[in-house]
Design an enzyme around this catalytic site. Structure first.
Site, mmCIF file in Angstrom:
data_model
loop_
_atom_site.group_PDB
_atom_site.id
_atom_site.type_symbol
_atom_site.label_atom_id
_atom_site.label_comp_id
_atom_site.label_asym_id
_atom_site.label_seq_id
_atom_site.Cartn_x
_atom_site.Cartn_y
_atom_site.Cartn_z
ATOM 1 N N CYS A 18 0.852 -1.189 0.000
ATOM 2 C CA CYS A 18 0.000 0.000 0.000
ATOM 3 C C CYS A 18 0.888 1.239 0.000
ATOM 4 O O CYS A 18 2.120 1.148 0.049
ATOM 5 C CB CYS A 18 -0.946 0.017 1.210
ATOM 6 S SG CYS A 18 -0.089 0.035 2.796
ATOM 7 N N CYS A 21 3.591 1.731 2.563
ATOM 8 C CA CYS A 21 4.870 1.052 2.335
ATOM 9 C C CYS A 21 5.834 1.957 1.569
ATOM 10 O O CYS A 21 7.000 2.126 1.963
ATOM 11 C CB CYS A 21 4.649 -0.249 1.564
ATOM 12 S SG CYS A 21 3.650 -1.476 2.422
ATOM 13 N N ASP A 449 5.751 31.114 -26.933
ATOM 14 C CA ASP A 449 6.819 31.668 -27.756
ATOM 15 C C ASP A 449 6.349 31.652 -29.212
ATOM 16 O O ASP A 449 5.383 30.953 -29.550
ATOM 17 C CB ASP A 449 8.086 30.827 -27.581
ATOM 18 C CG ASP A 449 9.262 31.403 -28.354
ATOM 19 O OD1 ASP A 449 9.380 32.634 -28.405
ATOM 20 O OD2 ASP A 449 10.031 30.611 -28.910
ATOM 21 N N ASP A 645 10.599 26.491 -27.209
ATOM 22 C CA ASP A 645 11.402 25.446 -27.859
ATOM 23 C C ASP A 645 12.893 25.741 -27.874
ATOM 24 O O ASP A 645 13.695 24.875 -28.192
ATOM 25 C CB ASP A 645 10.940 25.246 -29.305
ATOM 26 C CG ASP A 645 11.433 26.367 -30.211
ATOM 27 O OD1 ASP A 645 11.321 27.538 -29.804
ATOM 28 O OD2 ASP A 645 11.940 26.063 -31.301
ATOM 29 N N ASP A 649 14.419 29.897 -24.031
ATOM 30 C CA ASP A 649 13.172 29.672 -23.290
ATOM 31 C C ASP A 649 13.384 28.839 -22.033
ATOM 32 O O ASP A 649 12.476 28.734 -21.203
ATOM 33 C CB ASP A 649 12.144 28.953 -24.183
ATOM 34 C CG ASP A 649 11.701 29.802 -25.361
ATOM 35 O OD1 ASP A 649 11.531 31.017 -25.169
ATOM 36 O OD2 ASP A 649 11.543 29.253 -26.461
#
Length: 755
Positions: A18, A21, A449, A645, A649
């Site tokens: 779970c 853990c 952009d 890109d 940026d």
């Protein structure tokens, strides 16, 4: 002081049941001396640990996990590890079921008169039931004891703790009654012993059988369901071609090849490819022509025609024709491997809601133990502490322990995130960080952009203006500097120089200024190529006040050229809008506000913005200006997503609440982005937003069900309206239902986002 060396270990962990853990493993590892960080994914069953080898050995990290009661192994495909876990649960379930049949038969015979006459008297013997229950409790149930013991050692509790406490109480309570009565007095009514007629209602051996069978069945079904969730990730693994046909000799009409493992392909090796074969390594096409299915990268089903000079990627498949490809990446450096690594990293990067659920799960088990104790004491006080009320109080406390299910809470988020992440990756949207799945839907502004984002990144030199009419000399100067840059504008200038003048000459002392321009010395002349504002800062003369005509309704970008501090001309570079830019922006504006932020001149920026329908435009923005704009918007309470890109940026992508990098952009941008649009189409942005909304809606449904289940079932059990036998079935079913709801994401597609 020299920075400490950091290494990263990927570890396959078995035995996690779970969220408590995974949270416990993270907590313990993070506290160890020499370990910088630990990220554990319950869905993948994996951990990534960053540690200092000078202070702790990798073996000590494995030992630390094993001392917590879990298995620690070398990394392998999650599907294979989960298959082993599923097989273990399956074997233990059938063993428990086989041992439980006599106990369950005797239990049913007590309630069904017609079955009692077919029940052998041996099955009703308390001593036989005690013996079978002992095998179940300490044989089949041993792994639960081990897990609970290890949890106790680290001062925590998990699902094993609930199972062990409930079954141990039931076992020793029944054990006491068997040994007190001796089980020897016989009564032939329906084959039951007299002692049994008196004490069978106080024996919970059959409850132990049902608890273990229900828990193991639930865990088995849960493992199977998680296996289905991992199929999409497994499909990415299967795209890795196992072998390749390496060219060893080539004649006029014939190519000799040898088949080698893909791991042995090195940069420079030539690979032969025919129809139906998958590409084993990234590279460039040397000769031939073929249609390549790139759906795994772009999400588009239409094959793409590849010829000499085109780039191809590992995992894509040839549908027609044939190619000779020269590899330029190793097996571990391919784009497909990077995609798989990013998907796995996204599963380990937990969004805020999952960390909150992990915290709740860590406190859930102790809280349920207190509820069980309170239930037992409350029933005793209400009945005056007599023997029979004590048995009833124990039964109701057992029901509380059995019905409580932290697994449903723990699985509410990770399985949904796993399915959504892998499904989105196959359609061209890669959530490099899992937290982005939650944050993207919360964004209120998307900053776009222009170059390479709204435009397709393909730039061409459209016009050249020289102050003194010597355009060839002007292009030669600009080309010598531009050839060193990877920026789309510079590449357009360099390509034009090569086409018209041949290979550009050398440039010394080259330097690039992101968002501004580039400079170098060509033949002893200091040449600067860039934006007008940057050249003004360089004290360049002769720029004038007017920008001059730009053509294409301002859709061109103008670069100014200076030689030794004097403006000598201008270059006009045109861009093509992405084919889906207008429709993608229109759909995105239904959800959020869209701004354009670009380093280009105002006229060029305004022209492109008008074509795609963006009103808010910020032009002439350098990287530091974009960064400041994002921080200003965040200070005003906005949630900002940035789409870009280029290298320039990268700071803005890192600072934004969600950074989104175009797949054809610079590596620095992709490294800074939380999401990578591998399809390199702007419509993938709307798909990403749709996946964020759909995933979090699914997580909220799972969370509501888990909380509602525990909120209703625990009070019912505490009030005596839920039998322990039904409680353990409900606990097992709750986890399976949560995973089943998450699996619905496999059938969903973001088609409505594209309308």
């Amino acid at each position: 002081m020299r920075e400490a060396q950091i290494q990263e270990a990927q570890i396959q962990i078995t035995g996690m049941t779970c969220a408590a853990c995974s949270a416990r493993i993270e907590k313990v590892l993070s506290r160890k001396d020499g370990i910088r960080s630990a990220e554990v994914s319950l869905a993948l069953g994996q951990a990534v640990v960053r540690y200092e080898p000078a202070r702790i050995e990798s073996g000590a990290v494995f030992d630390a996990i094993e001392r917590l009661g879990y298995g620690a192994h070398a990394p392998r495909r999650p599907q294979a590890a989960l298959a082993d876990e599923s097989a273990s649960y399956r074997m233990r379930f059938w063993l428990a079921f086989g041992l439980s049949v006599p106990l369950l038969w005797a239990m049913l015979a007590q309630h069904l008169a017609w079955l009692a006459q077919y029940t052998p008297s041996l099955l009703t013997e308390p001593w036989l039931q005690w013996g079978i229950a002992s095998l179940l409790q300490f044989g089949v149930g041993y792994p639960f004891y081990y897990g609970a013991y290890q949890a106790l050692r680290s001062r925590s509790a998990n699902m094993d703790t609930l199972v062990v406490i409930s079954t141990t109480i039931a076992y020793f309570y029944s054990h006491y009654h068997v040994f007190r009565s001796g089980g020897t007095e016989q009564s032939h009514a329906h084959g039951y012993t007299q002692a049994q007629a008196h004490t069978h209602g106080e024996l919970y051996f059959d409850a132990i059988a049902m608890i273990l069978c229900a828990v193991l069945l639930g865990k088995w079904l849960e493992a199977l369901a998680r296996g289905r969730a991992l199929r999409q990730l497994e499909a990415l693994y299967e795209l890795r071609e196992g072998t390749a046909r390496r060219v060893i000799a080539e004649q006029t009409e014939r190519v000799s090849t040898e088949r080698v493992p893909a791991e042995r392909i090195a940069p420079g090796d030539r690979i032969a490819l025919e129809r139906g074969e998958a590409i084993a390594a990234d590279g460039l096409v040397e000769r031939g022509a073929a249609e390549i299915d790139e759906a795994m990268l772009t999400g588009e089903s239409a094959p793409v025609l590849k010829r000499a000079g085109d780039r191809v990627y590992a995992g894509t498949r040839c549908t027609s024709g044939g190619l000779i490809v020269r590899a330029d990446r190793t097996y571990r450096q391919t784009r497909l491997t990077a995609l798989i690594d990013l998907v796995e990293r996204a599963q380990r990067d937990k969004p805020p809601i999952q960390r909150t659920l992990d915290t709740i799960a860590a406190y859930f088990v102790p809280l349920m133990l207190l509820c069980a104790v309170a239930t037992y004491v409350g029933w005793l006080l209400a009945a005056g502490g007599q023997d029979q009320p004590a048995a009833a109080a124990l039964k109701h406390a057992l029901a509380v322990l059995l019905v409580a299910c932290p697994c449903a809470l723990g699985l509410a988020a990770p399985v949904s995130l796993l399915i959504a992440g892998t499904q989105a990756a196959r359609s061209g949207v890669l959530f490099a960080r899992g937290s982005a799945l939650q944050r993207l839907r919360q964004c209120t502004i998307v900053l776009m952009d222009k170059t390479g984002t709204l435009t397709d990144g393909t730039a061409t030199l459209t016009r050249l203006q020289s102050v003194d009419g010597r355009e060839r000399e002007l292009l030669a100067l600009a080309g010598a500097v531009a050839v060193h840059s990877l920026h789309p504008l510079a590449q357009a200038v360099a390509a034009a120089a090569r086409e018209r003048l041949g290979e550009p000459g050398p440039a010394a002392r080259y330097a690039e200024h992101p968002g501004c321009g580039m400079e170098g010395r060509v033949g002893g002349v200091r040449v600067c190529v860039g934006s007008r504002s940057w050249l003004l800062e360089q004290a360049v003369k002769g720029l004038g006040d007017a920008h001059g005509p730009t053509g294409m309704a301002g859709a061109e970008t103008t670069l100014y050229i200076a030689a030794d501090g004097e403006c000598v001309g201008r270059l006009h570079v045109g861009h093509r809008l992405r084919a889906d830019a207008r429709s993608a922006i229109r759909r995105l504006q239904r959800r959020v506000r869209v701004w354009m932020v670009t380093g280009d001149e105002p006229a060029a920026a305004a022209a492109v913005a008008a074509q795609v329908g963006i009103v808010q435009v910020r032009a002439g923005m350098r990287p530091e200006h974009k960064l400041e704009l994002i921080r200003e918007l965040q200070r005003r309470g906005e949630r900002v997503a940035m789409v870009g890109d280029g290298i320039n940026d990268a700071p803005a992508l890192a600072a934004a609440d969600v950074g989104i990098a175009m797949g054809n952009g610079a590596d620095a941008a992709k490294a800074a982005g939380d999401i990578v649009l591998t399809a390199s189409r702007l419509s993938a942005m709307t798909d990403a937003h749709w996946w964020s909304e759909a995933t979090m809606r699914n997580v909220r449904q799972n969370l509501c069900f888990a909380l509602l289940y525990n909120g209703v079932a625990v009070p019912l059990a505490a009030s005596g309206q839920l039998e322990p036998r039904l409680a353990c079935l409900g606990m097992a079913a709750s986890s399976v239902l949560v995973v089943g709801n998450a699996l619905r994401l496999q059938r969903m597609r973001p088609q409505e986002a594209r309308r």
